[in-house]
Design a protein around this motif. Structure first.
Motif, mmCIF file in Angstrom:
data_model
loop_
_atom_site.group_PDB
_atom_site.id
_atom_site.type_symbol
_atom_site.label_atom_id
_atom_site.label_comp_id
_atom_site.label_asym_id
_atom_site.label_seq_id
_atom_site.Cartn_x
_atom_site.Cartn_y
_atom_site.Cartn_z
ATOM 1 N N LYS A 165 0.744 -1.119 0.210
ATOM 2 C CA LYS A 165 -0.067 0.178 -0.016
ATOM 3 C C LYS A 165 0.871 1.287 -0.046
ATOM 4 O O LYS A 165 1.741 1.350 0.764
ATOM 5 C CB LYS A 165 -0.640 -0.044 1.268
ATOM 6 C CG LYS A 165 -1.972 1.047 1.148
ATOM 7 C CD LYS A 165 -3.030 0.708 2.260
ATOM 8 C CE LYS A 165 -4.280 1.805 2.287
ATOM 9 N NZ LYS A 165 -5.324 1.673 3.227
ATOM 10 N N ASP A 170 3.071 11.166 -2.725
ATOM 11 C CA ASP A 170 2.654 11.497 -4.384
ATOM 12 C C ASP A 170 3.924 11.458 -5.522
ATOM 13 O O ASP A 170 3.649 12.012 -6.387
ATOM 14 C CB ASP A 170 2.171 12.858 -4.428
ATOM 15 C CG ASP A 170 3.066 13.887 -4.008
ATOM 16 O OD1 ASP A 170 4.160 13.604 -3.453
ATOM 17 O OD2 ASP A 170 2.530 14.968 -3.930
ATOM 18 N N ILE A 192 0.201 6.111 -10.050
ATOM 19 C CA ILE A 192 0.161 5.558 -8.535
ATOM 20 C C ILE A 192 0.063 6.753 -7.683
ATOM 21 O O ILE A 192 0.887 7.642 -7.606
ATOM 22 C CB ILE A 192 1.532 4.857 -8.305
ATOM 23 C CG1 ILE A 192 1.703 3.766 -9.605
ATOM 24 C CG2 ILE A 192 1.688 4.364 -6.922
ATOM 25 C CD1 ILE A 192 3.193 3.144 -9.745
ATOM 26 N N HIS A 193 -1.032 6.615 -7.213
ATOM 27 C CA HIS A 193 -1.614 7.510 -6.023
ATOM 28 C C HIS A 193 -1.503 7.024 -4.508
ATOM 29 O O HIS A 193 -1.356 5.612 -4.370
ATOM 30 C CB HIS A 193 -2.910 8.120 -6.439
ATOM 31 C CG HIS A 193 -3.255 8.556 -7.906
ATOM 32 N ND1 HIS A 193 -2.719 9.844 -8.126
ATOM 33 C CD2 HIS A 193 -3.533 7.817 -8.928
ATOM 34 C CE1 HIS A 193 -3.213 9.832 -9.498
ATOM 35 N NE2 HIS A 193 -3.370 8.755 -9.990
ATOM 36 N N CYS A 194 -1.306 7.874 -3.561
ATOM 37 C CA CYS A 194 -1.523 7.890 -2.257
ATOM 38 C C CYS A 194 -2.753 6.983 -2.005
ATOM 39 O O CYS A 194 -3.752 7.002 -2.385
ATOM 40 C CB CYS A 194 -1.572 9.047 -1.479
ATOM 41 S SG CYS A 194 -1.222 8.886 0.246
ATOM 42 N N GLY A 195 -2.489 5.697 -1.180
ATOM 43 C CA GLY A 195 -3.439 4.830 -0.874
ATOM 44 C C GLY A 195 -3.639 3.703 -1.999
ATOM 45 O O GLY A 195 -4.543 2.852 -1.590
ATOM 46 N N ASP A 196 -3.162 3.800 -3.173
ATOM 47 C CA ASP A 196 -3.121 2.570 -4.194
ATOM 48 C C ASP A 196 -2.485 1.264 -3.458
ATOM 49 O O ASP A 196 -1.537 1.468 -2.635
ATOM 50 C CB ASP A 196 -2.516 3.002 -5.481
ATOM 51 C CG ASP A 196 -3.317 3.971 -6.107
ATOM 52 O OD1 ASP A 196 -4.418 4.071 -5.609
ATOM 53 O OD2 ASP A 196 -2.827 4.317 -7.151
ATOM 54 N N VAL A 219 -1.559 -1.916 -10.470
ATOM 55 C CA VAL A 219 -2.055 -0.622 -9.668
ATOM 56 C C VAL A 219 -3.532 -1.107 -9.556
ATOM 57 O O VAL A 219 -3.950 -0.947 -10.391
ATOM 58 C CB VAL A 219 -1.587 0.568 -10.031
ATOM 59 C CG1 VAL A 219 -1.869 1.642 -9.209
ATOM 60 C CG2 VAL A 219 -0.209 0.653 -10.443
ATOM 61 N N HIS A 279 -6.390 1.029 -7.547
ATOM 62 C CA HIS A 279 -6.828 2.314 -6.821
ATOM 63 C C HIS A 279 -8.460 2.539 -7.218
ATOM 64 O O HIS A 279 -8.998 2.141 -8.199
ATOM 65 C CB HIS A 279 -6.009 3.367 -7.345
ATOM 66 C CG HIS A 279 -5.955 3.738 -8.651
ATOM 67 N ND1 HIS A 279 -5.137 3.525 -9.603
ATOM 68 C CD2 HIS A 279 -7.080 4.543 -9.467
ATOM 69 C CE1 HIS A 279 -5.396 4.172 -10.709
ATOM 70 N NE2 HIS A 279 -6.535 4.705 -10.638
#
Length: 144
Positions: free
Chosen positions: A60, A64, A71-75, A140, A142
């Motif tokens: 996880k 950023d 690919i983002h925060c929380g992905d 990925v 998300h």
């Protein structure tokens, strides 16, 4: 060192099966088609997302620096340790004892880890750098 870190790390649980309905038709982004109501079978995502069971793990992401790669925060990332970390692949690496997520770049005989966000500098890997690639990111996941 970097603006992205691995928040959590998991191994896949392949002992369970959760097949989902599979429709083998295109999804129209406009008006729905009445022909799209035909169920074609079941789909187990383990079969499609995990190539090497014993060498695959999930991480996880927090941060950023890889937003340019989608690919983002929380992905949640699927990472394969068997795949070769070739040039331009997104990898999970250990640099100076810290886990990081970056794009592996080999250029002019030099190695660096490049973020996909212009707000962050690349990390140059030298002979003095404590460095190891843990695995190559294959997928990925998300929310939208």
């Amino acid at each position: 060192m970097t603006a992205i870190t691995i928040e959590q790390c998991y191994i896949p649980d392949l002992s369970t099966s959760a097949p989902c309905p599979l429709f083998l038709v295109s999804v129209c982004a406009g008006f729905p088609s009445p022909a799209d109501d035909y169920l074609e079978g079941k789909l187990d995502l383990n079969e499609h997302l995990i190539q090497h069971e014993a060498a695959t793990f999930f991480v996880k992401v927090r941060g950023d620096s890889m937003i340019g790669a989608g690919i983002h925060c929380g992905d949640l990332l699927i990472v394969d340790r068997v795949l070769e970390p070739t040039d331009n692949r997104v990898v999970v690496a250990v640099v100076q004892g810290e886990l990081t997520l970056k794009r592996l770049c080999k250029q002019d005989g030099k190695l660096c880890l490049r973020p996909d966000n212009g707000n962050y500098p690349p990390i140059e890997i030298t002979e003095a750098t404590d460095f190891e690639v843990w695995g190559v990111v294959t997928h990925v996941i998300h929310p939208v």
